[in-house]
Design a protein around this motif. Sequence first.
Motif, mmCIF file in Angstrom:
data_model
loop_
_atom_site.group_PDB
_atom_site.id
_atom_site.type_symbol
_atom_site.label_atom_id
_atom_site.label_comp_id
_atom_site.label_asym_id
_atom_site.label_seq_id
_atom_site.Cartn_x
_atom_site.Cartn_y
_atom_site.Cartn_z
ATOM 1 N N LYS A 161 49.597 51.315 40.721
ATOM 2 C CA LYS A 161 50.984 51.028 41.059
ATOM 3 C C LYS A 161 51.306 49.568 40.748
ATOM 4 O O LYS A 161 50.426 48.702 40.787
ATOM 5 C CB LYS A 161 51.240 51.296 42.537
ATOM 6 C CG LYS A 161 50.992 52.744 42.969
ATOM 7 C CD LYS A 161 52.006 53.684 42.357
ATOM 8 C CE LYS A 161 51.817 55.109 42.898
ATOM 9 N NZ LYS A 161 52.773 56.055 42.301
ATOM 10 N N PRO A 162 52.573 49.259 40.449
ATOM 11 C CA PRO A 162 52.962 47.865 40.189
ATOM 12 C C PRO A 162 53.011 47.060 41.481
ATOM 13 O O PRO A 162 52.832 47.596 42.577
ATOM 14 C CB PRO A 162 54.358 48.017 39.563
ATOM 15 C CG PRO A 162 54.883 49.300 40.136
ATOM 16 C CD PRO A 162 53.699 50.199 40.289
ATOM 17 N N GLY A 163 53.271 45.756 41.325
ATOM 18 C CA GLY A 163 53.440 44.891 42.481
ATOM 19 C C GLY A 163 52.173 44.212 42.949
ATOM 20 O O GLY A 163 52.145 43.651 44.052
ATOM 21 N N VAL A 164 51.100 44.247 42.134
ATOM 22 C CA VAL A 164 49.841 43.573 42.475
ATOM 23 C C VAL A 164 49.515 42.576 41.372
ATOM 24 O O VAL A 164 49.534 42.928 40.188
ATOM 25 C CB VAL A 164 48.685 44.582 42.637
ATOM 26 C CG1 VAL A 164 47.403 43.842 43.006
ATOM 27 C CG2 VAL A 164 49.018 45.634 43.681
ATOM 28 N N GLY A 165 49.230 41.333 41.762
ATOM 29 C CA GLY A 165 48.914 40.299 40.783
ATOM 30 C C GLY A 165 47.631 40.607 40.017
ATOM 31 O O GLY A 165 46.760 41.341 40.507
ATOM 32 N N ALA A 208 42.060 42.389 39.681
ATOM 33 C CA ALA A 208 40.698 42.195 39.184
ATOM 34 C C ALA A 208 39.697 42.135 40.328
ATOM 35 O O ALA A 208 38.586 42.668 40.234
ATOM 36 C CB ALA A 208 40.627 40.928 38.344
ATOM 37 N N ALA A 209 40.071 41.491 41.448
ATOM 38 C CA ALA A 209 39.176 41.391 42.605
ATOM 39 C C ALA A 209 38.884 42.768 43.197
ATOM 40 O O ALA A 209 37.749 43.072 43.574
ATOM 41 C CB ALA A 209 39.790 40.475 43.662
ATOM 42 N N VAL A 210 39.899 43.618 43.257
ATOM 43 C CA VAL A 210 39.715 44.970 43.798
ATOM 44 C C VAL A 210 38.809 45.792 42.890
ATOM 45 O O VAL A 210 37.892 46.487 43.348
ATOM 46 C CB VAL A 210 41.072 45.670 43.991
ATOM 47 C CG1 VAL A 210 40.876 47.148 44.340
ATOM 48 C CG2 VAL A 210 41.879 44.970 45.081
ATOM 49 N N LEU A 211 39.034 45.709 41.585
ATOM 50 C CA LEU A 211 38.219 46.476 40.643
ATOM 51 C C LEU A 211 36.773 45.981 40.644
ATOM 52 O O LEU A 211 35.828 46.771 40.530
ATOM 53 C CB LEU A 211 38.814 46.396 39.242
ATOM 54 C CG LEU A 211 40.175 47.089 39.066
ATOM 55 C CD1 LEU A 211 40.720 46.860 37.662
ATOM 56 C CD2 LEU A 211 40.063 48.579 39.357
#
Length: 346
Positions: free
Chosen positions: A26-30, A35-38
């Motif tokens: 989804k959009p709205g994530v920097g 990258a940190a989540v992945l």
Amino acid sequence: MGPRLADIARHADVSEATVSRVLNNKPGVGSETRAAVLTALDVLGYERPERLRRRSAGLVGMVVPELENPVFPMFAQAAEGALARQGYTPVLCTRPPGGIVEDEYVELLLERNVSGIVFVSGLHADATADHGRYHRLIAQKLPIVLVNGFAEEVPAAFVSCDDREAGRLAVHHLAELGHTRIGFTSGPERYMPVRRKLIGYRSAMAEHGLDAEDLVELSLFGVEGGHAAAARLLQRGVTAMVCGSDLMALGAVRAARQRGLSVPGDFSVVGYDDSQLIAFTDPPLTTVRQPIQAMAMATVRTLCDEIAGHSVSRTEYLFDPELVVRGSTAAAPVSSASRARPARVS
């Protein structure tokens, strides 16, 4: 079992809602947060959803010696991680004794249209080998990087640990502990890293006014080679040894103990590499550390620059080794003074 949002959020230091948005694309994530989540997903061992998997930028061959010496898997792991972060898929090719040889691997890699190849301690390190194979790859415009071994006539990028300095560091340490009969062993002299360590060893022995004559015993790489070399050097009255690898150093320790000697009470040993488990040997091994992580990063960065068409210096990048003092070296035994031979006066 699917990924738990709470675990991923905790590892990435974000909210569960943010993790959900990333996983559902989804959009709205920097970009940094995404990258940190992945990365958290990868580190925790979860598979990325298919829509979030990166497409490979291409294949990169990595030709390494046999994996018996732990330093080679260490380098491969560090380089593979760096290549993956650049979007490349590494293809690991190992050269066990009697197995597939380097040239055969190169043919296979070329058939798979690799973007480049990294050679670790390959035939480029052997002064007696035909280095024309690398000239041919360069003529084909294939990016290559050669690790640990320098051939001046090959116009490629080289990444090496400073083996001369490694030899000097080991001798200086042992000489400062009062040893005067310091032996040296490594693999066959046709290999450039061996030649350089030997130069460093002899240079440092001369600096300390010590005679190195008859104290060099070249052997086979590995535990058995170190054991055989140490057995011969101990007969010549050495109280310490500089070894060309940690595995050779472990062989030297075994040879000393079989003669009833204490390590380091009667006999001191310095290794080379500092692979992961060496701190847990008995005794913990004093060694000269190769900066594997930094060398792997430099190798990948250089190769990726060349693949991207950027200008790359056709030279050797030398990395400084580091002496790591542990429990296999100590002050020279008092009885060694009677065995020590004075340096020759020229």
